[in-house]
Design a protein around this motif. Structure first.
Motif, PDB file in Angstrom:
ATOM      1  N   HIS A  52       0.708  -1.416  -0.013  1.00 34.95           N
ATOM      2  CA  HIS A  52       0.003  -0.062  -0.085  1.00 34.95           C
ATOM      3  C   HIS A  52       0.791   1.123   0.013  1.00 34.95           C
ATOM      4  CE1 HIS A  52      -3.352   2.693   0.908  1.00 34.95           C
ATOM      5  NE2 HIS A  52      -2.456   3.016   2.021  1.00 34.95           N
ATOM      6  N   GLU A  55       2.258   2.027  -3.578  1.00 35.93           N
ATOM      7  CA  GLU A  55       1.372   2.383  -4.222  1.00 35.93           C
ATOM      8  C   GLU A  55       1.496   3.843  -4.617  1.00 35.93           C
ATOM      9  OE1 GLU A  55      -2.758   1.938  -3.350  1.00 35.93           O
ATOM     10  OE2 GLU A  55      -2.211  -0.125  -3.220  1.00 35.93           O
ATOM     11  N   PRO A  58      -1.681   6.124  -3.295  1.00 35.96           N
ATOM     12  CA  PRO A  58      -2.454   5.126  -2.280  1.00 35.96           C
ATOM     13  C   PRO A  58      -3.826   5.417  -2.087  1.00 35.96           C
ATOM     14  CG  PRO A  58      -0.092   5.716  -1.586  1.00 35.96           C
ATOM     15  CD  PRO A  58      -0.679   6.702  -2.867  1.00 35.96           C
TER      16      PRO A  58
END
Ligand SMILES: Nc1ncnc2c1ncn2[C@@H]1O[C@H](COP(=O)(O)OP(=O)(O)OP(=O)(O)O)[C@@H](O)[C@H]1O
Length: 164
Positions: A52, A55, A58
């Motif tokens: 996460h 990313e 996110p």
């Protein structure tokens, strides 16, 4: 720990090759993303969180991690806490809270009331923003604006008076 609802955590750390593949080809560069954790479910939670963070944009992530006593939930909370502070180089980027002082002490966190400087009354139903000194509340909001991880231990003990 129950991790069924977590996102897929199969990030490819080794170019699609298994440890055995790499050993066979005399390539000793196998990357074990979490060599210090030998519990699969804990690994799944931590790896999913790392993914996460990695990313590009996110999304907001809301998890509820459950498990019977002693399955290592607090252990994982502390690891996520450490990862977040290191990742952001900001000690305020991660917060651990719990409903009571004793529970908060157990996980190295603080109560939401202390954190938000709320002055709630036991008998009165007051909303979060009105439950304390408003300027203190605003100061706290500024302080917490770089917080990216909020972990709540024993969250079931919070009623809708506080979080509803
Ligand atoms: N991966 C791990 N490696 C080593 N020790 C661990 C690991 N996971 C948990 N422990 C240890 O196991 C014990 C129980 O873990 P923990 O307190 O995190 O469980 P818990 O699920 O939060 O329990 P409770 O629900 O009672 O709060 C602790 O002493 C913790 O340090």
């Amino acid at each position: 720990m129950e991790t069924g609802a977590l996102p897929n955590t199969n990030r490819d750390w080794n170019g699609g090759k298994t440890k055995e593949d790499l050993e066979k080809s005399n390539d000793n560069h196998y990357i074990d993303p979490l060599p210090f954790i030998r519990n699969e479910e804990q690994c799944a939670v931590i790896t999913a969180y790392l993914e996460h963070l990695l990313e590009e944009q996110p999304s907001e992530l809301r998890w509820c991690v459950t498990g019977i006593t002693g399955t290592g939930k607090n252990y994982v909370m502390k690891i996520l806490h450490g990862i977040t502070m290191l990742w952001t180089a900001n000690a305020m980027s991660s917060i651990i809270t719990a409903p009571t002082g004793a529970a908060a002490g157990n996980v190295g966190g603080s109560t939401l009331d202390r954190l938000g400087k709320f002055k709630r009354l036991a008998t009165e139903d007051v909303s979060l923003s009105k439950s304390g000194n408003e300027s203190e509340f605003a100061q706290q909001q500024t302080l917490l604006q770089n917080t990216i991880l909020l972990q709540i231990d024993e969250g079931f003990m919070y009623g809708k008076r506080l979080l509803g």
